[in-house]
Design an enzyme around this catalytic site. Structure first.
Site: not given
Ligand code: OXD
Ligand code: MN
Length: 588
Positions: A75, A203, A212, A232, A254, A256, A281, A373
């Site tokens: 991102r 992306y 998002k 989130h 993100s 974590c 998420d 990913r």
């Molecule tokens: C982030 C995702 O970047 O969930 O938080 O992809």
């Molecule tokens: Mn996320």
């Protein structure tokens, strides 16, 4: 001739698609129905163009690899804009552009941008089909990769058009990959128009507009106006051996470990306990008729970080990605199997790395990109909750905020009340990860893990959270956790992963008023013996260190919170600053 489609007669939709097609000038416009036959056709096309690379179909049935442009792997927060009528509405933590300027600038980029390409019209629903709380979006994109990913991540195609019927109420998303030039990359949100324009990136977080952009940035703005919360947060259910289910929602920045936590397998000691995933998420939280807070996961798939995923950290994710998965920027073995740093087993002698280059064991370069990913359907998850498609969602008993902090923040702490819980969330900080471009490992404030995802002024977002207290007669209890605290030797103090169940058990027992706690200046913490450590080889001193509150560290923490709050000026809710001041005075 006006544009027509055999999938819809919605005049608002057809008119808008026609207008956008006139701007982008694609060779053809294809309405997506979301059928299996369509997925097959688009996949074959993507393979023929080298956009998807088939993996070993015996080892990875129905799965493909995509390599993005190496300049387009995360991102781009510095290129993400909230284009509200005034800058104050976006606030100091968001990039802002005046709507007219943004439309003009991006119009220039979109003009003729799809010449020689197809414009896919991707109708999708965020949230369960047929639910009055779900939101409908239409993404126009020139990317077959985006279209296929949207098919996994959302309820996509004809059901979305059927749900939309003749309504004009849908998010208008326009996306073009352009020439993937970071100099011409903009992710612009116009919340007042329910519109997203994204140019120059393929992306996930920049291009899969349901995630998002709609579910969080536009969602949070709609939530403020409509009296709900777009967060989130993962959502999981825990079932105890007597069959009682408790649901919690947890916000982490993100990369974590949200996906790991959402798919956790309890350790052996917890025989008879089960965890179910509702979401990994995003959570949309609303007040139910019974006065509790209810959560829905608006997504239908997982866009998870691959590196570090293995049979120890997340066996359920490994099962989820066993088929029908799109991998992006991972490495691949000679045998056509995926590989990334932290995968189980020996490191292969030779690989093809995420850029498609030969890679040898011992290389100082990573074989898989740190933000590589997997996109996998939620339906693959062996512990998927039976309530994922339930329009009401699930009732939330505890909200958990957690950051990645090497020091200061204890393993777990419960807020004294709702306002104090909002304060804990608002002061959350975390060390940055590879999910966004920029330096990693730098501590930054990331309130409620929403810093990059709040579609309006964060001070107003705090005020909205505080206001929600009155709307929820039976609110969840609020907690803060930190799995990432390190000892003086630089090693993590807490083992994490499945053992987080031990902390979760205390949280659930607290939520149901079943266990005691110790009051500290900063919140309620478990007393010695409250966290079940049986079967875990960990010295009591280590647990003490993980839960310790260090007055000196907290002094620094409280002062740095002030710098964060101050940037919001008069808009900052007094309640939160007063809580901070009170803690500081008690500490002194
Ligand atoms: C982030 C995702 O970047 O969930 O938080 O992809
Ligand atoms: Mn996320």
């Amino acid at each position: 001739m006006p544009l027509t489609s055999n999938l819809t007669t919605n005049k608002h939709l057809l008119g808008w698609v026609e207008e956008m097609a006139a701007l982008c000038q694609p060779d053809s416009v294809v309405f997506c129905d979301g059928s299996e036959a369509e997925t097959k056709r688009l996949t074959e096309y993507a393979v023929s163009k080298g956009i998807l690379i088939p993996l070993n179909q015996e080892k990875h049935p129905g799965s493909y690899l995509h390599r993005s442009n190496p300049n387009d792997v995360a991102r781009v927060e510095h290129l993400t804009f909230i284009c509200t009528p005034t800058k104050d509405e976006a606030g100091p933590t968001n990039n802002w552009m005046a709507p007219a300027d943004a439309y003009l600038k991006l119009r220039g980029l979109f003009e003729g941008s799809m010449k020689g390409r197809t414009m896919y019209v991707v109708p999708y629903v965020m949230g369960p089909l047929g639910s009055e709380h779900s939101k409908i979006g239409i993404e126009l994109t020139d990317s077959v990769y985006v279209t296929l990913n949207m098919g996994i991540m959302t309820r996509m195609g004809k059901p979305a058009l059927d749900m939309l019927a003749d309504s004009n109420e849908f998010n208008r998303g326009l996306h073009c990959t352009g020439d993937v030039n970071p100099e011409r990359r903009y992710i612009c949100h116009f919340p007042q128009d329910n519109t997203i324009w994204s140019f120059g990136s393929g992306y996930g977080g920049n291009a899969l507009l349901g995630k998002k952009c709609l579910a969080l940035r536009i969602g949070s703005y709609l939530g403020r106006d409509e009296g709900w919360l777009a967060e989130h947060m993962l959502i999981l259910g825990v079932e105890d051996p007597d069959g009682n289910k408790t649901y919690v929602a947890a916000a982490f920045p993100s990369a974590c470990g949200k996906t790991n936590f959402a798919m956790m397998i309890p350790p052996k000691r917890f025989a008879g306990w089960r965890v179910y995933t509702v979401g990994d998420d995003i959570a949309w939280l609303r007040v139910g008729e019974d006065g509790r807070l209810w959560a829905v996961n608006p997504e239908a798939g997982y866009f998870g970080v691959a590196p570090g995923t293995n049979m120890k950290s997340n066996p359920n994710a490994m099962k989820t990605i066993a088929k029908n998965t799109i991998f992006t920027n991972v490495a691949v073995t000679k045998n056509g199997e995926v590989w990334w740093e932290g995968l189980d087993g020996e490191v292969p002698e030779e690989l093809t790395d995420w850029k498609g280059q030969p890679w040898k064991k011992g290389s100082t370069e990573k074989a898989a990109h740190p933000n590589s990913r997997f996109t996998a359907p939620a339906a693959n998850n062996p512990i998927l909750s039976a309530h994922v498609n339930d329009p009401r969602g699930v009732p939330i008993s505890a909200v958990i905020f957690g950051g990645r902090r090497s020091n200061t923040i204890p393993l777990v702490m419960q807020s004294f009340n709702w306002a104090h819980g909002v304060y804990l969330g608002s002061t959350m900080a975390s060390e940055t990860t590879a999910a966004a471009t920029g330096a990693t490992g730098v501590v930054r404030r990331d309130p409620m893990a929403m810093l990059p995802f709040t579609g309006y002024n964060v001070a107003d977002y705090f005020a909205h959270w505080l206001k929600m207290q009155k709307a929820v007669p039976y609110p969840p209890k609020i907690f803060m956790v930190n799995w990432f605290r390190k000892g003086t030797d630089g090693k993590f103090l807490w083992p994490g992963y499945g053992d987080n169940m031990r902390v979760l058990k205390w949280i659930i027992d607290r939520a149901h008023g079943k266990v005691g706690a110790q009051e500290t200046l900063f919140g309620w913490v478990p007393k010695q013996g409250h966290i079940d450590l049986s079967g875990l080889e960990i010295a009591p001193e280590i647990v003490d260190a993980a839960t310790h509150i260090d007055d000196n560290e907290w002094k620094i923490e409280l002062e740095s919170q002030k710098t964060f709050f101050d940037q919001f000026g008069e808009r900052m809710p007094r309640t939160l600053e007063l809580i901070r001041q009170q803690l500081l005075s008690r500490l002194s």
